[in-house]
Design a protein around this motif. Structure first.
Motif, mmCIF file in Angstrom:
data_model
loop_
_atom_site.group_PDB
_atom_site.id
_atom_site.type_symbol
_atom_site.label_atom_id
_atom_site.label_comp_id
_atom_site.label_asym_id
_atom_site.label_seq_id
_atom_site.Cartn_x
_atom_site.Cartn_y
_atom_site.Cartn_z
ATOM 1 N N LYS A 67 9.191 -15.371 47.457
ATOM 2 C CA LYS A 67 8.565 -14.052 47.541
ATOM 3 C C LYS A 67 9.612 -12.969 47.385
ATOM 4 O O LYS A 67 10.646 -12.993 48.048
ATOM 5 C CB LYS A 67 7.840 -13.891 48.872
ATOM 6 C CG LYS A 67 6.660 -14.831 48.997
ATOM 7 C CD LYS A 67 5.930 -14.653 50.288
ATOM 8 C CE LYS A 67 4.772 -15.635 50.355
ATOM 9 N NZ LYS A 67 4.117 -15.613 51.643
ATOM 10 N N PHE A 106 10.128 -8.899 47.679
ATOM 11 C CA PHE A 106 9.538 -7.697 48.254
ATOM 12 C C PHE A 106 10.548 -6.572 48.183
ATOM 13 O O PHE A 106 11.644 -6.679 48.700
ATOM 14 C CB PHE A 106 9.126 -7.938 49.710
ATOM 15 C CG PHE A 106 8.565 -6.732 50.390
ATOM 16 C CD1 PHE A 106 7.323 -6.231 50.025
ATOM 17 C CD2 PHE A 106 9.272 -6.085 51.387
ATOM 18 C CE1 PHE A 106 6.797 -5.110 50.658
ATOM 19 C CE2 PHE A 106 8.752 -4.967 52.017
ATOM 20 C CZ PHE A 106 7.508 -4.480 51.647
ATOM 21 N N LYS A 107 10.182 -5.506 47.477
ATOM 22 C CA LYS A 107 11.048 -4.338 47.368
ATOM 23 C C LYS A 107 10.362 -3.166 48.044
ATOM 24 O O LYS A 107 9.159 -2.997 47.915
ATOM 25 C CB LYS A 107 11.305 -3.989 45.902
ATOM 26 C CG LYS A 107 12.079 -5.055 45.169
ATOM 27 C CD LYS A 107 12.333 -4.650 43.748
ATOM 28 C CE LYS A 107 13.110 -5.736 43.028
ATOM 29 N NZ LYS A 107 13.390 -5.341 41.637
ATOM 30 N N MET A 108 11.157 -2.370 48.752
ATOM 31 C CA MET A 108 10.590 -1.234 49.459
ATOM 32 C C MET A 108 11.626 -0.128 49.561
ATOM 33 O O MET A 108 12.807 -0.388 49.768
ATOM 34 C CB MET A 108 10.181 -1.661 50.869
ATOM 35 C CG MET A 108 9.553 -0.569 51.677
ATOM 36 S SD MET A 108 9.102 -1.152 53.292
ATOM 37 C CE MET A 108 9.860 0.084 54.279
ATOM 38 N N ARG A 109 11.173 1.089 49.392
ATOM 39 C CA ARG A 109 12.019 2.257 49.635
ATOM 40 C C ARG A 109 11.408 3.026 50.798
ATOM 41 O O ARG A 109 10.240 3.429 50.729
ATOM 42 C CB ARG A 109 12.095 3.137 48.393
ATOM 43 C CG ARG A 109 12.749 2.423 47.239
ATOM 44 C CD ARG A 109 13.344 3.368 46.227
ATOM 45 N NE ARG A 109 14.052 2.578 45.227
ATOM 46 C CZ ARG A 109 13.706 2.522 43.945
ATOM 47 N NH1 ARG A 109 12.671 3.212 43.502
ATOM 48 N NH2 ARG A 109 14.397 1.792 43.118
ATOM 49 N N TYR A 120 6.737 3.462 48.534
ATOM 50 C CA TYR A 120 6.959 2.542 47.419
ATOM 51 C C TYR A 120 7.128 1.138 47.964
ATOM 52 O O TYR A 120 8.013 0.885 48.793
ATOM 53 C CB TYR A 120 8.217 2.950 46.646
ATOM 54 C CG TYR A 120 8.662 1.923 45.624
ATOM 55 C CD1 TYR A 120 8.083 1.861 44.365
ATOM 56 C CD2 TYR A 120 9.674 1.010 45.914
ATOM 57 C CE1 TYR A 120 8.493 0.929 43.431
ATOM 58 C CE2 TYR A 120 10.086 0.073 44.987
ATOM 59 C CZ TYR A 120 9.495 0.038 43.753
ATOM 60 O OH TYR A 120 9.885 -0.894 42.824
ATOM 61 N N GLN A 121 6.236 0.253 47.543
ATOM 62 C CA GLN A 121 6.336 -1.154 47.892
ATOM 63 C C GLN A 121 5.954 -1.970 46.666
ATOM 64 O O GLN A 121 5.008 -1.634 45.967
ATOM 65 C CB GLN A 121 5.399 -1.519 49.042
ATOM 66 C CG GLN A 121 5.838 -0.979 50.374
ATOM 67 C CD GLN A 121 4.916 -1.446 51.488
ATOM 68 O OE1 GLN A 121 3.896 -2.078 51.232
ATOM 69 N NE2 GLN A 121 5.282 -1.139 52.708
ATOM 70 N N LYS A 122 6.706 -3.046 46.426
ATOM 71 C CA LYS A 122 6.432 -3.903 45.284
ATOM 72 C C LYS A 122 6.501 -5.349 45.742
ATOM 73 O O LYS A 122 7.495 -5.774 46.330
ATOM 74 C CB LYS A 122 7.467 -3.637 44.190
ATOM 75 C CG LYS A 122 7.226 -4.417 42.929
ATOM 76 C CD LYS A 122 8.257 -4.027 41.878
ATOM 77 C CE LYS A 122 8.031 -4.818 40.614
ATOM 78 N NZ LYS A 122 9.050 -4.512 39.598
ATOM 79 N N HIS A 123 5.421 -6.075 45.507
ATOM 80 C CA HIS A 123 5.355 -7.487 45.860
ATOM 81 C C HIS A 123 5.387 -8.302 44.573
ATOM 82 O O HIS A 123 4.743 -7.950 43.595
ATOM 83 C CB HIS A 123 4.049 -7.812 46.597
ATOM 84 C CG HIS A 123 3.891 -7.074 47.885
ATOM 85 N ND1 HIS A 123 4.360 -7.556 49.070
ATOM 86 C CD2 HIS A 123 3.329 -5.878 48.170
ATOM 87 C CE1 HIS A 123 4.077 -6.691 50.039
ATOM 88 N NE2 HIS A 123 3.449 -5.661 49.502
ATOM 89 N N GLN A 124 6.136 -9.400 44.607
ATOM 90 C CA GLN A 124 6.221 -10.264 43.448
ATOM 91 C C GLN A 124 6.494 -11.671 43.931
ATOM 92 O O GLN A 124 7.084 -11.874 44.989
ATOM 93 C CB GLN A 124 7.357 -9.777 42.534
ATOM 94 C CG GLN A 124 7.280 -10.253 41.128
ATOM 95 C CD GLN A 124 8.343 -9.590 40.265
ATOM 96 O OE1 GLN A 124 9.198 -8.852 40.761
ATOM 97 N NE2 GLN A 124 8.302 -9.846 38.990
#
Length: 103
Positions: free
Chosen positions: A73, A75-78, A83-87
């Motif tokens: 998994k 998970f990027k977040m600022r 801003y949140q990005k799930h991949q």
């Protein structure tokens, strides 16, 4: 006897009889394949190191199965920016059974 082989951009220490999961190889299940990029061969105290490959050395293996690893998994977040990005990612693999090492 053991050997260090290179396949799929990675190096693996193998010995006869063990199973190994490597990057996907386009071969049928039950097929006999040859890994000819052998970097090192060792038996007891004697070690033969290639420059970069050991001449005439090869490892024969049998394809046991194909599959996919567990999901990784991402998970990027600022913070404070909404801003949140799930991949997710699942890497394919080929399971090999090492049959013989010949130097």
């Amino acid at each position: 006897m053991y050997a260090v082989v290179k396949t799929g951009g990675k190096q693996y220490r193998v010995s006869a009889g063990e199973k190994l999961k490597v990057e996907q190889i386009p071969a049928d299940v039950g097929a006999q394949i040859t890994l000819d990029q052998v970097l090192m061969v060792g038996e007891g105290e004697s070690v033969k190191i290639g420059a970069p490959l050991v001449a005439g050395a090869k490892v024969t293996a049998t394809v046991v199965s194909h599959g996919r690893h567990d999901k990784v998994k991402i998970f990027k977040m600022r913070r404070r920016k909404h801003y949140q990005k799930h991949q997710g990612h699942r890497q394919n693999y080929t399971e090999l059974k090492i049959e013989a090492i010949s130097a």
